[in-house]
Write a protein that holds these residues in place. Structure first.
Motif, PDB file in Angstrom:
ATOM      1  N   ASN A   1      42.139   7.126  13.315  1.00  0.00           N
ATOM      2  CA  ASN A   1      42.960   8.293  13.019  1.00  0.00           C
ATOM      3  C   ASN A   1      43.348   8.237  11.551  1.00  0.00           C
ATOM      4  O   ASN A   1      44.033   7.325  11.108  1.00  0.00           O
TER       5      ASN A   1
ATOM      6  N   VAL B   1      52.207   7.225  24.132  1.00  0.00           N
ATOM      7  CA  VAL B   1      52.015   7.838  22.814  1.00  0.00           C
ATOM      8  C   VAL B   1      52.213   6.799  21.719  1.00  0.00           C
ATOM      9  O   VAL B   1      51.492   6.770  20.721  1.00  0.00           O
TER      10      VAL B   1
ATOM     11  N   HIS C   1      49.200   4.213  21.583  1.00  0.00           N
ATOM     12  CA  HIS C   1      47.930   4.806  21.194  1.00  0.00           C
ATOM     13  C   HIS C   1      48.032   5.528  19.865  1.00  0.00           C
ATOM     14  O   HIS C   1      47.213   6.398  19.560  1.00  0.00           O
TER      15      HIS C   1
ATOM     16  N   LEU D   1      44.981   5.782  17.580  1.00  0.00           N
ATOM     17  CA  LEU D   1      43.765   6.408  18.093  1.00  0.00           C
ATOM     18  C   LEU D   1      43.918   7.912  18.267  1.00  0.00           C
ATOM     19  O   LEU D   1      42.983   8.670  18.028  1.00  0.00           O
ATOM     20  N   THR D   2      45.080   8.354  18.717  1.00  0.00           N
ATOM     21  CA  THR D   2      45.286   9.759  19.050  1.00  0.00           C
ATOM     22  C   THR D   2      46.439  10.292  18.214  1.00  0.00           C
ATOM     23  O   THR D   2      47.163   9.528  17.604  1.00  0.00           O
ATOM     24  N   PRO D   3      46.628  11.618  18.173  1.00  0.00           N
ATOM     25  CA  PRO D   3      47.816  12.150  17.520  1.00  0.00           C
ATOM     26  C   PRO D   3      49.077  11.616  18.168  1.00  0.00           C
ATOM     27  O   PRO D   3      49.099  11.324  19.362  1.00  0.00           O
TER      28      PRO D   3
ATOM     29  N   GLY E   1      38.147   2.823  17.732  1.00  0.00           N
ATOM     30  CA  GLY E   1      38.273   3.431  19.051  1.00  0.00           C
ATOM     31  C   GLY E   1      38.817   2.499  20.105  1.00  0.00           C
ATOM     32  O   GLY E   1      39.274   2.964  21.137  1.00  0.00           O
TER      33      GLY E   1
ATOM     34  N   TRP F   1      39.818  13.825  33.158  1.00  0.00           N
ATOM     35  CA  TRP F   1      41.239  14.040  32.878  1.00  0.00           C
ATOM     36  C   TRP F   1      42.086  14.076  34.139  1.00  0.00           C
ATOM     37  O   TRP F   1      43.262  14.386  34.067  1.00  0.00           O
TER      38      TRP F   1
ATOM     39  N   LYS G   1      45.510  12.173  34.296  1.00  0.00           N
ATOM     40  CA  LYS G   1      46.578  12.741  33.472  1.00  0.00           C
ATOM     41  C   LYS G   1      47.094  14.040  34.077  1.00  0.00           C
ATOM     42  O   LYS G   1      48.312  14.285  34.125  1.00  0.00           O
TER      43      LYS G   1
END
Lengths: 237, 110
Positions: A58, A126, A129, A132-134, A201, B58, B61
């Motif tokens: 990211n 969140v 991670h 890796l992710t927003p 990743g 998915w 989730k």
């Protein structure tokens, strides 16, 4: 007529902004044209072996927690100072909960505890991670604190063990600085990424960035929880 | 799989539309709450399931989000309804007020 004029003014302003953004010529201190040089270097950075920040998938994270990690340390300090100010203004030695003027019924009391787990889990996800992710430490920490806010608002007798938050906050902040000093020892400069970058990743990649983001998440979460506790309690006179 | 997900998406959108219409057109607070909550709960379930069928990886989730909505939506609307009852009582055209008898005239509605 008024609306039409306002629309016209907004459109004109938008066209002006777009036109002014299209040929922005930047000059450095020697008067040379450096248009697009710095930002393109950030944007087109290839994840090669000689690159010091090759791990994070990211690009935003690699800037926030690697290139400008010192800046992030400053932001953490700003947050710490603001929570300290709230504690100075509203805190006290002996405190009790503010009377919210209602008593929760059975459904709200049980349901908020069930929701608390889901919100806390999302915040932790969140946070860990972040590379890796927003997302990352700041939004994840805010989610952790919002789960505490739910418990506080849903039950007018609930009170968290706030001392634990204070200890967690101090430990996380100190560990951040210690990781920075470790960068000085094992590598060249303060807060340098000295760990193995791993595969792009993977969860365990990007060197010290996930460590720093977990610390930021813990610190932000515990700080905002402390602020919430300060706002919803009052001193026993 | 594609067709199932598309049908579910359309159903979800339809329920959201009906919920919005209900919030707009219903006469008093309690009717609006029940229109908004029930319709949008089912609409959100259908939409999320449709997304889950479209991208099967998915599904976990999506399931967590469905559990979250299934807990939070009824609790939120019930608390809203009780707060509104506490603030202004039952609507004027109500014939029988069971909640008042149940509470027995105490103030503690919560």
């Amino acid at each position: 007529m008024k609306n039409f004029l306002a629309l016209l003014a907004a459109l004109g302003l938008g066209v002006l902004i777009i036109l002014s953004l299209q040929n922005n010529t930047l000059f450095n201190e020697y008067g040379e044209d450096v248009t697009g040089r710095d930002s393109e270097e950030y944007g087109d950075r290839e994840y090669g072996e000689e690159n010091p920040a090759s791990g994070p998938a990211n690009i935003v994270t690699s800037i926030v927690a690697d290139f400008r990690s010192f800046d992030t340390l400053g932001e953490i300090t700003v947050l710490f100072v603001s929570s300290l100010g709230v504690a100075l203004l509203l805190g006290g030695t002996k405190q009790k909960r503010l009377d919210l003027g209602f008593h929760p019924n059975f459904m709200l009391r049980i349901g908020s505890k069930a929701l608390f787990g889901i919100i806390l889990m999302t915040g932790v996800y969140v946070t860990i991670h972040g590379h890796l992710t927003p997302g990352g430490g700041f939004p994840g920490g805010a989610m952790i604190a919002s789960s505490m806010l739910l418990l506080y608002l849903a039950d007018d007798t609930f009170r968290a063990k706030i001392k634990g938050f204070k200890i967690l906050e101090s430990v996380a902040g100190s560990l951040y600085v210690l990781i920075g000093i470790a960068g000085l020892f094992f590598a060249d400069y303060f807060l340098e990424n000295f760990l193995n970058n791993g595969v792009v990743g993977d969860l365990l990649s990007a060197g010290i960035i996930p460590l720093i983001y977990v610390l930021i998440g813990l610190k932000v979460g515990s700080e905002i929880s402390g602020v919430i506790d300060n706002f919803l309690t009052e001193e026993v006179v | 799989m594609e067709i199932v997900s598309q049908v579910l998406l359309v159903i979800g959108g339809l329920f959201f539309l009906l919920g919005g219409l209900g919030v707009l057109r219903m006469p008093d607070v309690f009717n609006r709450i029940q229109a908004g909550t029930k319709a949008t709960t089912l609409g959100a379930f259908a939409l999320l399931l449709g997304i889950g069928f479209m991208y099967p990886t998915w599904f976990l989730k999506v399931g967590i989000i469905i559990v979250f909505i299934a807990i939070s939506n009824p609790i939120g609307s019930s608390v809203l309804a009780k707060a509104s009852y506490k603030a202004q009582g039952a609507p004027s055209n109500v014939v029988q007020d069971d909640l008042k008898e149940f509470l027995g005239g105490t103030e503690d509605v919560g």
